[in-house]
Design an enzyme around this catalytic site. Structure first.
Site, mmCIF file in Angstrom:
data_model
loop_
_atom_site.group_PDB
_atom_site.id
_atom_site.type_symbol
_atom_site.label_atom_id
_atom_site.label_comp_id
_atom_site.label_asym_id
_atom_site.label_seq_id
_atom_site.Cartn_x
_atom_site.Cartn_y
_atom_site.Cartn_z
ATOM 1 N N SER A 128 0.834 -1.193 0.000
ATOM 2 C CA SER A 128 0.000 0.000 0.000
ATOM 3 C C SER A 128 0.868 1.242 0.000
ATOM 4 O O SER A 128 2.053 1.200 0.308
ATOM 5 C CB SER A 128 -0.898 0.009 1.230
ATOM 6 N N LYS A 129 0.246 2.354 -0.349
ATOM 7 C CA LYS A 129 0.934 3.636 -0.400
ATOM 8 C C LYS A 129 1.669 3.936 0.901
ATOM 9 O O LYS A 129 2.749 4.516 0.880
ATOM 10 C CB LYS A 129 -0.080 4.755 -0.640
#
Ligand code: GLU
Length: 473
Positions: free
Chosen positions: A247-248
């Site tokens: 994820s970011k």
């Protein structure tokens, strides 16, 4: 028995956020499979969730797919090109399909309000499943809002065979009466996906394994319509390096992030293709054609794979090396106003392996790396290297180098003769390392770079002697 079906596959993103690395890998596998089988790859935008629809995400998605080179083979014409299919353009088809299931006794109108549904603890209780048809007609006539739900079988099990994982069986009691058509007359993902895969003649559904739990619902829908099912092949999930979802928050996770970091599109395609697929042997750096020629579904393994950014970085370097020297040479000509194409090509081939990224910083990096080929250093800029390599005896060693290099005829000032000259200097306890480092410092002003003989050859005899004679320290 049945004839081999034409391969038709799709990438079917929802435009709700950026193109995640996992989504890109799904698109790549669909693309490679279509090309490998002489089939068709199409793009379908699943934009029926109007609350989550995001215009900017759609634009980014199209840009990123094109940037990766994953062009689709068909679609409605838009300005001379193929556009994607948009589910929001096909509402009538889904409406008719939902009606078809009602007519066949496989679906029903549900008038339950949001408030009622919120009070239910264990999913929908099938409250409207057996409403009499007069009652239904009366409610519709009085303008009551409704959704259309699937009349999911309550008993038995639903089986399907996943191409990579084999048979998967789900008890029907675990599958609720899912909504097919929402109050706003938009279909849900399940209905639209099944209807489109049927009418668009999708032969294989290659998608992330987070959709496995939806597949039994889809199988039941295909059966209710009386349609043949495509082959289902759920792809392994991509995990972050230390485990967990990519994820970011854990760093770059979207195609756009990697573009900005300076990755080449083909490096990303090549790297992602290997996350779950084994091309056979120990091949890693591959051209698109090589990937297409060796792509088969059998070589995808279903186990989760970890994303390894170091490996991607390495892959990027490898792909940069495969770019033509002329590409970098032209940049050098522009950067330095240099007319000698030959000189720029030699420098390009020497510096290319040292470039790792290809973003907006790349030009300034190339400029910095190539500076001393065009401008003589005025001082030894690299203080650390100077402290390490510049010794009391360095001037004397440089005198010897100057003398030996001076003996090479100008037209023979090449790597071989340069090397011989240095070897000649290294008699007794004079070490090549000391001589070479001192020379590198005065010639380039820095302590590291490509091969010294190559640098000297490109600079040419006169320039080398001038720089060495000048004896910076
Ligand atoms: N729209 C779904 C997604 O966003 C597509 C799933 C599928 O391929 O069926 O991933």
């Amino acid at each position: 028995m049945s004839q081999t079906k034409e391969v038709r596959v799709r990438f079917a993103p929802s435009p709700t956020g950026y193109l995640h690395i996992g989504g890109a890998r799904t698109a790549i596998y669909n693309y490679l499979f279509a090309k490998a089988m002489g089939g068709t790859f199409y793009l379908r935008i699943e934009d029926t969730d109007r609350k989550r629809y995001n215009e900017a995400a759609l634009k980014d998605l199209l840009r990123d797919l094109k940037w990766l080179g994953l062009n689709w083979d068909e679609g409605p014409e838009v300005g001379g090109n193929f556009g994607p299919y948009f589910q929001s353009d096909r509402l009538e088809i889904y409406g008719n399909a939902a009606q078809e299931l009602i007519d066949k006794g496989h679906a029903y109108h549900c008038f339950c309000t949001e408030e009622r549904l919120q009070t239910l603890e264990h999913g929908y209780d099938r409250h409207c499943r057996e409403l009499a048809s007069e009652e239904v007609q009366a409610k519709i006539a009085s303008g009551e809002k409704f959704v259309i739900r699937f009349k999911s079988p309550i008993e038995g099990t639903t089986k399907f065979s996943d191409y990579l994982r084999g048979e998967i069986e789900t008890p029907n009691k675990d599958l609720d009466d899912l909504v097919l058509l929402k109050r706003d007359k938009f279909p849900t993902y399940h209905l639209a996906s099944v209807v489109d895969d049927h009418y668009m003649r999708t032969s294989h559904v290659l998608r992330g394994d987070e959709w496995i739990s939806s597949t039994p619902k889809h199988i039941l829908l295909y059966a209710a319509f009386g349609w043949e099912t495509p082959v289902f092949c759920h792809l392994p999930v991509i995990l972050a390096q230390g485990g967990g979802k990519l994820s970011k928050r854990k760093g770059a996770a979207s195609v756009g992030d990697f573009r900005e970091l300076g990755y080449l599109p083909h490096a990303l395609v090549n790297f992602l293709s290997l996350l779950g697929w084994n091309p056979g042997g120990d091949r890693e750096v591959m051209s698109l054609d090589e990937m297409i020629n060796s792509f088969t579904l059998d070589r995808i393994h279903p186990k989760a794979v970890a994303f390894d950014e170091k490996k991607l970085e390495w892959m990027n370097g490898q792909q940069i090396r495969l770019l033509p020297d002329s590409y970098f040479a032209e940049e050098l000509e522009k950067l330095w106003g240099e007319n000698s194409q030959k000189k720029c090509l030699s420098i390009a081939s020497l510096l290319k392996p040292r470039l790792k990224f290809f973003n907006e910083n790349y030009i300034s990096e190339l400029k910095e790396m190539s500076k001393y080929f065009f401008i003589a250093p005025q001082k030894i800029e690299d203080e650390k290297a100077k402290a390490k390599y510049w010794k009391t005896e360095s001037p004397e060693l440089l005198g010897k180098v100057e003398h030996e290099l001076g003996k090479i005829p100008i037209e023979n000032f090449d790597i071989k003769n340069i090397e011989t000259a240095f070897m000649t200097v290294c008699t007794g306890d004079i070490k090549l390392g000391d001589v070479a480092q001192a020379t590198r410092l005065v010639v380039s002003g820095v302590g590291a770079g490509p091969g010294l003989w190559e640098i000297l050859e490109i600079l040419g005899k006169e320039e080398c002697l001038k720089r060495i004679g000048q004896g910076l320290c």
